[in-house]
Write a protein that holds these residues in place. Structure first.
Motif, PDB file in Angstrom:
ATOM      1  N   HIS A  38       6.152 -12.118  20.213  1.00  0.00           N
ATOM      2  CA  HIS A  38       5.326 -12.720  21.262  1.00  0.00           C
ATOM      3  C   HIS A  38       5.679 -14.163  21.569  1.00  0.00           C
ATOM      4  O   HIS A  38       4.794 -15.007  21.700  1.00  0.00           O
ATOM      5  N   GLY A  39       6.964 -14.452  21.633  1.00  0.00           N
ATOM      6  CA  GLY A  39       7.366 -15.729  22.226  1.00  0.00           C
ATOM      7  C   GLY A  39       7.496 -16.923  21.303  1.00  0.00           C
ATOM      8  O   GLY A  39       7.551 -18.048  21.780  1.00  0.00           O
ATOM      9  N   GLU A 211       7.334 -18.555  27.979  1.00  0.00           N
ATOM     10  CA  GLU A 211       7.131 -17.324  27.195  1.00  0.00           C
ATOM     11  C   GLU A 211       5.656 -16.902  27.175  1.00  0.00           C
ATOM     12  O   GLU A 211       5.306 -15.850  26.661  1.00  0.00           O
ATOM     13  N   THR A 216       0.016 -12.897  24.963  1.00  0.00           N
ATOM     14  CA  THR A 216       0.338 -13.770  23.826  1.00  0.00           C
ATOM     15  C   THR A 216      -0.979 -14.251  23.219  1.00  0.00           C
ATOM     16  O   THR A 216      -1.161 -14.264  22.004  1.00  0.00           O
TER      17      THR A 216
END
Ligand code: PFF
Length: 455
Positions: A38-39, A211, A216
């Motif tokens: 998740h970035g 991102e 997220t």
């Protein structure tokens, strides 16, 4: 007359017991791969922010429910909202969620067991570092070994629950937690010294805001809840053992900070190794089993004894951290069966073993023979994790804060939070924390809950 309940003796005992449940596979295994999926640093930032602003108040709310009701997670709601059928129905969730989590938690515990055996049989010394991550793919997609390891791990944990050696396991975690901290620091230091490791540290701490997606946020909050064992009835139960003169805010903050610190250290141990080994950070649940062996294989080229000892100790501590958490997960269902159906303890443990064992079999097979079986792109394992961590936990956490904010009387909550006004510093913070519990946390959880479905 009320039966005298067991209780924790001191603040340190409270923090150790809560941290023992909190620190587990969630920190060492789940956090790094969630960051990778998740970035990177954006996820880490939100995770830290969410832990302080949302999870800590929810943690406090659960301790308040436990200490005020002075009973187990299911009875807490029934007792404090008598004659309200809604809360009676809701109270089944704290039994259901830990049981679902225990099923797949034990599969990962089984993987650690296998890697512990690999370390003992010197397999990492015989493996070229470049091949280290490949060991995992072969192992996890096979049918029988992961299954046997899952059942063995579950049986080991269930056996402890059957004997009810609470004092033993608590003393053990008191000893093992500091060891775990020292080990993770050493591994993080080694990991950060590897060539190419800087990229991993940057990935963890240098946010790339492009991102960021609402998902997220949702996953970072889900991870924060999972890691602190929130929304599962565990903290409510532990809260009921907290002494009346204990400072709820200090114990909760102590637990949250240790858990956060451990997760960040685990990130520093794993991410640099991931980059140094050239593994894709979004590799998913196998991430630590691919990256950590790389470190040990590489270390083994220069210092075979140190590397073997470190690998054995590392996987041993992962096993113990996972076991202390799995025990508390199995204990919830066991206690429920014993109290509700008057089952003998051993029989209740056998029922839990069969239920979690069978469900875990499907989770385990979903990495191999059943990997093609997917719903909305998720394997059986993913579905278990997603339903428990991103749906049920959120529902339960939401209900807990609503319970404290809207069902309990404000004066009663203040009474618990300030120990009847004897903690002036808590009294000063009360209105702010109460506002977070009553308004900020429920709205945030609702938003995140819907994000899971809509986006
Ligand atoms: N918080 C644990 C972890 O991070 O591994 C997971 C967990 C353990 C949740 C025990 C709930 C629990 F009762």
């Amino acid at each position: 007359m009320e039966k005298k309940r067991e209780g924790f003796g001191s603040r340190t005992a409270v923090i150790f017991a809560m941290a023992g449940s909190a620190i587990g596979l969630g920190n060492i295994w789940r956090f790094p791969y969630m960051v990778g999926e998740h970035g990177g640093a954006v996820f880490v930032l939100i995770y830290i922010f969410a832990t302080i602003l949302f999870s800590l108040p929810i943690f406090v709310a659960e301790v308040v429910i436990g200490r005020r009701s002075h009973s187990n997670a299911r009875d807490a709601f029934v007792r404090m909202a008598p004659g309200k059928p809604f809360w009676k129905i809701v109270s089944i969730l704290p039994i259901l969620i830990p049981t679902i989590i225990a099923s797949y938690y034990s599969v990962i515990g089984g993987w650690s067991l296998e890697y512990f055996f690999k370390a003992c049989s010197l397999e990492f010394l015989r493996t070229d570092p470049g091949m280290a991550s490949g060991l995992f793919g072969g192992f996890v997609s096979s049918t029988w070994v992961p299954l046997v390891m899952h059942l063995l791990f579950l049986a080991m944990s269930a056996a402890v629950v059957a004997f009810g050696v609470k004092a033993g396991i608590e003393k053990f975690s008191k000893f093992i937690l500091p060891v775990l901290f020292v080990l993770i620091v050493l591994i993080a230091l080694y990991s950060m010294s590897l060539p190419g490791a800087g990229e991993g540290v940057r990935y963890l701490f240098k946010p790339d805001f492009s991102e960021f997606t609402p998902r997220t946020f949702a996953f970072a909050l889900g991870q924060s809840f999972y890691s602190l064992s929130l929304g599962m009835g565990i903290i409510i139960t532990y809260g009921s053992y907290v002494r009346k003169d204990e400072n709820i805010l200090a114990s909760s903050a102590g637990t949250a900070v240790s858990d956060l610190l451990f997760a960040l250290l685990a990130g520093l141990a794993i991410m640099p190794a991931v980059f140094a080994a050239g593994i894709e950070p979004g590799a998913g649940p196998g991430l630590i089993f691919q990256s950590i062996p790389y470190i040990f294989c590489k270390m083994g080229l220069d210092a075979p004894h140190v590397s073997t000892a470190a690998a054995i100790l590392f996987f041993f501590t992962v096993i113990v951290a996972a076991m202390t958490s799995l025990i508390s997960l199995i204990e919830v269902g066991t206690a429920f069966l014993v109290e509700k159906f008057r089952m003998r303890r051993v029989r209740a443990v056998v029922v839990m073993f069969l239920v979690c064992g069978l469900a875990g079999v499907f989770c385990s097979l979903s990495f191999g023979p059943l990997s093609g079986l997917k719903v909305a792109g998720m394997t059986i394992f993913d579905i278990f994790d997603w339903v428990a961590s991103n749906i049920l936990l959120l529902i339960m956490a939401f209900l807990s804060v609503v319970f404290v904010g809207f069902v309990m009387k404000k004066d009663d909550v203040r009474d618990e939070f300030t120990n009847s006004g004897t903690k002036p510093r808590n009294a000063k913070l009360f209105n702010f924390i109460y506002f977070l519990i009553k308004w900020v946390a429920p709205i945030a959880v609702l938003l995140i809950f819907f994000t899971n479905f809509i986006l």
